[in-house]
Design a protein around this motif. Structure first.
Motif, mmCIF file in Angstrom:
data_model
loop_
_atom_site.group_PDB
_atom_site.id
_atom_site.type_symbol
_atom_site.label_atom_id
_atom_site.label_comp_id
_atom_site.label_asym_id
_atom_site.label_seq_id
_atom_site.Cartn_x
_atom_site.Cartn_y
_atom_site.Cartn_z
ATOM 1 N N GLY A 1 0.775 -1.237 0.000
ATOM 2 C CA GLY A 1 0.000 0.000 0.000
ATOM 3 C C GLY A 1 0.801 1.280 0.000
ATOM 4 O O GLY A 1 0.259 2.343 0.324
ATOM 5 N N PHE A 2 2.105 1.213 -0.351
ATOM 6 C CA PHE A 2 2.966 2.400 -0.279
ATOM 7 C C PHE A 2 2.895 3.008 1.129
ATOM 8 O O PHE A 2 2.843 4.231 1.308
ATOM 9 C CB PHE A 2 2.566 3.459 -1.308
ATOM 10 C CG PHE A 2 2.882 3.091 -2.735
ATOM 11 C CD1 PHE A 2 3.644 1.977 -3.041
ATOM 12 C CD2 PHE A 2 2.418 3.878 -3.784
ATOM 13 C CE1 PHE A 2 3.948 1.652 -4.361
ATOM 14 C CE2 PHE A 2 2.719 3.566 -5.111
ATOM 15 C CZ PHE A 2 3.483 2.440 -5.399
ATOM 16 N N ASP A 3 2.900 2.157 2.137
ATOM 17 C CA ASP A 3 2.680 2.587 3.513
ATOM 18 C C ASP A 3 3.593 1.786 4.434
ATOM 19 O O ASP A 3 3.709 0.559 4.299
ATOM 20 C CB ASP A 3 1.211 2.363 3.884
ATOM 21 C CG ASP A 3 0.918 2.631 5.334
ATOM 22 O OD1 ASP A 3 0.880 3.809 5.723
ATOM 23 O OD2 ASP A 3 0.760 1.655 6.093
ATOM 24 N N THR A 4 4.232 2.455 5.390
ATOM 25 C CA THR A 4 5.194 1.786 6.269
ATOM 26 C C THR A 4 4.544 0.671 7.079
ATOM 27 O O THR A 4 5.050 -0.461 7.123
ATOM 28 C CB THR A 4 5.843 2.817 7.213
ATOM 29 O OG1 THR A 4 6.552 3.779 6.429
ATOM 30 C CG2 THR A 4 6.812 2.143 8.165
ATOM 31 N N GLU A 5 3.428 0.966 7.725
ATOM 32 C CA GLU A 5 2.767 -0.051 8.546
ATOM 33 C C GLU A 5 2.226 -1.185 7.681
ATOM 34 O O GLU A 5 2.341 -2.365 8.031
ATOM 35 C CB GLU A 5 1.635 0.577 9.356
ATOM 36 C CG GLU A 5 0.958 -0.417 10.303
ATOM 37 C CD GLU A 5 -0.119 0.221 11.167
ATOM 38 O OE1 GLU A 5 -0.770 -0.509 11.927
ATOM 39 O OE2 GLU A 5 -0.309 1.457 11.075
ATOM 40 N N GLY A 6 1.643 -0.830 6.535
ATOM 41 C CA GLY A 6 1.124 -1.861 5.637
ATOM 42 C C GLY A 6 2.219 -2.780 5.142
ATOM 43 O O GLY A 6 2.029 -3.991 5.012
ATOM 44 N N ALA A 7 3.396 -2.208 4.860
ATOM 45 C CA ALA A 7 4.520 -3.010 4.396
ATOM 46 C C ALA A 7 5.051 -3.912 5.494
ATOM 47 O O ALA A 7 5.460 -5.045 5.238
ATOM 48 C CB ALA A 7 5.631 -2.090 3.883
ATOM 49 N N PHE A 8 5.053 -3.408 6.732
ATOM 50 C CA PHE A 8 5.474 -4.238 7.871
ATOM 51 C C PHE A 8 4.568 -5.457 7.994
ATOM 52 O O PHE A 8 5.028 -6.596 8.129
ATOM 53 C CB PHE A 8 5.439 -3.418 9.166
ATOM 54 C CG PHE A 8 5.853 -4.192 10.391
ATOM 55 C CD1 PHE A 8 7.175 -4.190 10.815
ATOM 56 C CD2 PHE A 8 4.928 -4.923 11.126
ATOM 57 C CE1 PHE A 8 7.574 -4.899 11.945
ATOM 58 C CE2 PHE A 8 5.296 -5.640 12.244
ATOM 59 C CZ PHE A 8 6.634 -5.637 12.658
ATOM 60 N N ILE A 9 3.262 -5.223 7.926
ATOM 61 C CA ILE A 9 2.287 -6.320 8.051
ATOM 62 C C ILE A 9 2.431 -7.295 6.890
ATOM 63 O O ILE A 9 2.394 -8.520 7.077
ATOM 64 C CB ILE A 9 0.854 -5.752 8.115
ATOM 65 C CG1 ILE A 9 0.663 -4.950 9.401
ATOM 66 C CG2 ILE A 9 -0.179 -6.860 8.010
ATOM 67 C CD1 ILE A 9 -0.619 -4.138 9.442
#
Length: 216
Positions: free
Chosen positions: A102-110
């Protein structure tokens, strides 16, 4: 108006076009049938080049890809480049190695944690953008994996912080400021009633740092 990707829906773009309102799109193609100039970057070639590097310079064969938001043109083009490189090197595309960051730090972590929990083997992650790389690096570190010894990581954009990450991030430099300047130039042409370029595509550049395994 200068309109960044997905800022307005197709109905509003159509209305603006019908009343002759000057508009230039950035990173987004116009709806079918509308003559609206667009300024974007060479996403597919940039993505293909960096995946080529992971394969050719570092011997990576199981490369995961983190997608951006759904229906995002940049993400779709970068995935095409990812697939193009795999095909070029006779590496089978594996859907299990594709996740939504999702071009998102938290989303990428998950997304990265989900890949790790699935026990699917991978030796590199192309994050699709640099914000995602932070989440990827955090997830790999939490799992006790070393970057790049265990897993190579590569991003896209060359954000200002990418060189400050540990390890520093290999990425694709996107000429973001140049996109803005070119979009303004096209908008001024419109306002003055001058010809405009229907589609301007600016070149990207691969930036090699430590996260892929290069000592730079």
């Amino acid at each position: 108006l200068l309109i960044f990707i997905d800022a307005l829906d197709n109905a509003e773009l159509t209305r603006l076009n019908e009343i002759g309102f000057p508009v230039v799109l950035m990173h987004q193609s116009p709806p079918a049938g509308l003559d609206i100039p667009v300024v974007t970057i060479e996403n597919q070639a940039g993505a293909c080049q960096i995946v080529d590097h992971l394969i050719e310079a570092h011997g990576r064969k199981r490369i995961a890809f983190l997608q951006g938001p759904e229906d995002n043109e940049d993400s779709e083009a970068r995935e095409k480049g990812y697939r193009q490189s795999l095909k070029k090197h006779n590496i089978a595309f594996d859907l299990a190695l594709v996740a939504r960051g999702g071009f998102d730090t938290e989303g990428a972590f998950i997304a990265t944690k989900s890949l790790l929990d699935s026990k699917i083997p991978f030796d590199a992650i192309f994050t699709g953008d640099d914000d995602s790389a932070i989440g990827v690096l955090d997830a790999l570190k939490a799992a006790g994996l070393n970057v790049p010894a265990d897993v190579s990581v590569a991003g896209f954009d060359d954000s200002i912080f990418s060189r400050l990450l540990s390890p520093s991030l290999t990425t694709v430099r996107s000429p973001i400021e140049k996109v803005g300047r070119e979009a303004v130039a096209q908008l001024i042409h419109q306002i003055r009633g001058e010809p405009t370029d229907p589609r301007t595509v600016l070149q990207t550049e691969m930036i090699l740092r430590q996260s892929c395994g290069c000592d730079r």
